[in-house]
Motif scaffolding. Structure first.
Motif, short mmCIF file in Angstrom:
data_model
loop_
_atom_site.label_atom_id
_atom_site.label_comp_id
_atom_site.label_asym_id
_atom_site.label_seq_id
_atom_site.Cartn_x
_atom_site.Cartn_y
_atom_site.Cartn_z
N GLN A 59 47.31 48.09 35.56
CA GLN A 59 46.24 49.09 35.42
C GLN A 59 44.89 48.49 35.78
OE1 GLN A 59 46.46 50.52 31.41
NE2 GLN A 59 48.58 51.22 31.58
N LEU A 60 44.70 47.24 35.36
CA LEU A 60 43.44 46.55 35.65
C LEU A 60 43.30 46.29 37.14
CD1 LEU A 60 40.93 45.32 34.38
CD2 LEU A 60 42.23 43.25 33.91
N GLU A 61 44.40 45.94 37.80
CA GLU A 61 44.38 45.72 39.25
C GLU A 61 43.97 46.99 39.99
OE1 GLU A 61 47.87 42.28 39.36
OE2 GLU A 61 48.34 44.36 39.90
N SER A 62 44.52 48.12 39.57
CA SER A 62 44.17 49.39 40.21
C SER A 62 42.69 49.72 40.02
CB SER A 62 45.04 50.52 39.64
OG SER A 62 46.40 50.30 39.92
N MET A 63 42.19 49.43 38.82
CA MET A 63 40.78 49.69 38.55
C MET A 63 39.88 48.83 39.43
SD MET A 63 38.70 49.15 34.96
CE MET A 63 39.97 50.05 34.05
N LEU A 64 40.21 47.54 39.56
CA LEU A 64 39.40 46.64 40.38
C LEU A 64 39.44 47.05 41.85
CD1 LEU A 64 40.32 43.18 38.82
CD2 LEU A 64 38.21 44.46 38.50
N LYS A 65 40.61 47.43 42.34
CA LYS A 65 40.73 47.86 43.74
C LYS A 65 39.84 49.07 44.00
CE LYS A 65 44.68 48.31 45.69
NZ LYS A 65 46.09 48.69 45.91
N ARG A 83 29.85 42.74 45.62
CA ARG A 83 28.80 43.64 46.12
C ARG A 83 28.49 43.36 47.58
NH1 ARG A 83 25.03 43.04 40.70
NH2 ARG A 83 25.89 44.82 39.56
N GLY A 84 28.58 42.07 47.96
CA GLY A 84 28.34 41.72 49.36
C GLY A 84 29.52 42.02 50.26
N ARG A 85 30.65 42.43 49.67
CA ARG A 85 31.89 42.75 50.40
C ARG A 85 32.40 41.56 51.21
NH1 ARG A 85 33.63 47.62 49.63
NH2 ARG A 85 32.23 49.27 48.94
N PHE A 86 32.31 40.37 50.60
CA PHE A 86 32.84 39.16 51.22
C PHE A 86 34.31 38.96 50.87
CE2 PHE A 86 28.33 37.89 49.94
CZ PHE A 86 27.78 38.40 51.10
N VAL A 87 34.86 39.81 50.02
CA VAL A 87 36.22 39.66 49.50
C VAL A 87 36.99 40.95 49.76
CG1 VAL A 87 37.62 39.27 47.41
CG2 VAL A 87 35.34 38.20 47.62
N ASN A 88 38.21 40.84 50.31
CA ASN A 88 39.06 42.03 50.33
C ASN A 88 40.35 41.83 49.55
OD1 ASN A 88 40.91 40.77 52.14
ND2 ASN A 88 39.83 41.58 53.92
N GLU A 89 40.62 40.59 49.12
CA GLU A 89 41.75 40.32 48.24
C GLU A 89 41.27 39.38 47.14
OE1 GLU A 89 45.59 39.52 49.80
OE2 GLU A 89 45.10 40.30 51.79
N LEU A 90 41.51 39.78 45.90
CA LEU A 90 41.02 39.02 44.75
C LEU A 90 42.20 38.60 43.88
CD1 LEU A 90 38.56 38.05 43.03
CD2 LEU A 90 38.67 40.27 41.86
N ILE A 91 42.28 37.30 43.57
CA ILE A 91 43.26 36.77 42.62
C ILE A 91 42.46 36.16 41.48
CG2 ILE A 91 45.17 35.18 42.28
CD1 ILE A 91 45.77 35.36 45.25
N ILE A 92 42.66 36.67 40.27
CA ILE A 92 41.76 36.37 39.15
C ILE A 92 42.54 36.37 37.84
CG2 ILE A 92 41.18 38.83 38.92
CD1 ILE A 92 38.33 38.06 38.19
N ASP A 93 42.10 35.58 36.87
CA ASP A 93 42.76 35.57 35.56
C ASP A 93 42.40 36.84 34.79
OD1 ASP A 93 40.54 34.94 33.36
OD2 ASP A 93 40.08 33.71 35.11
N GLU A 94 43.27 37.23 33.86
CA GLU A 94 43.10 38.50 33.16
C GLU A 94 41.84 38.58 32.30
OE1 GLU A 94 45.64 41.62 30.35
OE2 GLU A 94 46.55 39.73 31.01
N PRO A 95 41.49 37.56 31.49
CA PRO A 95 40.26 37.70 30.69
C PRO A 95 39.02 37.88 31.56
CG PRO A 95 41.63 35.92 29.84
CD PRO A 95 42.23 36.33 31.14
#
Length: 334
Positions: free
Chosen positions: A75-81, A309-321
């Motif tokens: 659910q969090l992944e969908s929100m971030l996308k 915000r700068g749109r330098f990222v199109n794929e993000l891998i990040i820890d849950e907290p």
């Protein structure tokens, strides 16, 4: 992976092992045959079949994914996308009490496994060296490819030496993992004078590397932040002089990618120190097919948000907290 890719450049006996492992893996995973049936069909012992399956998994010939519809981070992944216009977001479950170093290790392991699903033959891969990318490289699983170049995105030399074993090892190990050609970038992380950079950028050998960076299919990087609990090499390795830090503060810098600094709103072109950096124009990250940012740690929230915000990222891998804090602290666009 095709058998020809797996066999490329390998001795005959090793090639036979890889081909056998691929055959066994296809029968087991695609045709769902038991190890007993495979052993009977191929004239092997069950133990030999089991060893070949283990070899296939250990050497990246088999990738196992678990799709759990109950998985909360989904659910969090969908929100971030949706909120940040990402092509893909991967949230890595970590024990919150473990500490940020453990979070980083978990995220790096996840990223290392994911890379084998996107790295393939006939590619250019750009690497921004640093602690996070080094952690990923240490956890890679070998995968054979052909005609792949791994190019360093930013220099790592200092006033004391043009060579840097830390960055060189990252490029060499990553390239070796994929049977790729390493393309180091032997220039300073920061030049003393913008004019020196302009002159060197006209050299044919440097232009070749710059042109290769422009063609990168995959950009792999993390984000540096002065306040991070696990500080980046640029911020902790003596690359920045006191006057540089004062200049960054005056420019309102939030973070950096490949030694190129940016503000909270994602702007970067008029930041003074960027005139002396060896890192690429951040617009390059906007056009790569896979612009993969791997990041972990609550203290990097401001830097992550600014990069998004700068749109330098199109794929993000990040820890849950960290992902939860990012989502909670970033208002939805109107």
């Amino acid at each position: 992976m095709t058998q020809s890719e797996a066999a490329a450049g390998r001795p005959a006996d090793e090639t036979g092992l890889w081909a056998s492992a691929i055959t066994v893996a296809r029968l087991y995973y695609y045709q769902q045959m038991t190890t007993t049936d495979i052993a009977h069909e191929l004239g092997l012992s069950r133990s030999k079949v089991s060893r070949l399956l283990s070899f296939a998994r250990d050497n990246g010939l088999v990738e196992i994914r678990i799709h759990d519809p109950r998985e909360h981070p989904g659910q969090l992944e969908s929100m971030l996308k949706q909120r940040f216009g990402l092509r893909r977001a991967q949230v890595v479950s970590v024990p919150e009490s473990a500490g940020e170093l453990e979070w980083l290790q978990r995220v790096a392991s996840h990223a290392a496994a994911y890379l084998n699903t996107v790295v393939g033959s006939n590619m250019v891969i750009g690497l921004a060296w640093g602690n996070t990318v080094n952690a990923i490289v240490e956890r890679l699983t070998p995968k054979a490819t052909v005609n792949v170049d791994v190019v360093q995105l930013n220099g790592s030399g200092t006033t004391q030496s043009m060579s840097n074993a830390f960055s060189s090892n990252i490029i060499m190990q990553f390239a070796a993992n994929y049977d790729a050609r390493p393309q180091p970038f032997p220039v300073p992380a920061f030049f003393e004078y913008p004019e020196t950079k302009k002159a060197l950028w006209r050299e044919r050998s440097v232009r070749r590397l710059l042109e290769m960076q422009q063609r990168a299919d995959i950009m792999l990087f993390s984000i540096g932040a002065l306040s991070a609990a696990v500080p980046s090499q640029i911020h902790s390795g003596g690359y920045l002089e006191p006057q540089d830090l004062e200049s960054l503060a005056a420019d309102g810098v939030a973070g950096d990618i490949a030694t190129v600094f940016f503000r909270d709103d994602g702007s970067y072109r008029d930041i003074a120190l960027n005139k002396r950096t060896s890192g690429p124009d951040l617009a390059l990250f906007r056009k790569a097919r896979h612009s993969i940012c791997v990041i972990s740690g609550l203290s990097k929230i401001d830097a992550i948000r600014a990069a998004l915000r700068g749109r330098f990222v199109n794929e993000l891998i990040i820890d849950e907290p960290t992902a939860r804090l990012l989502a909670a602290s970033t208002p939805q666009p109107k």
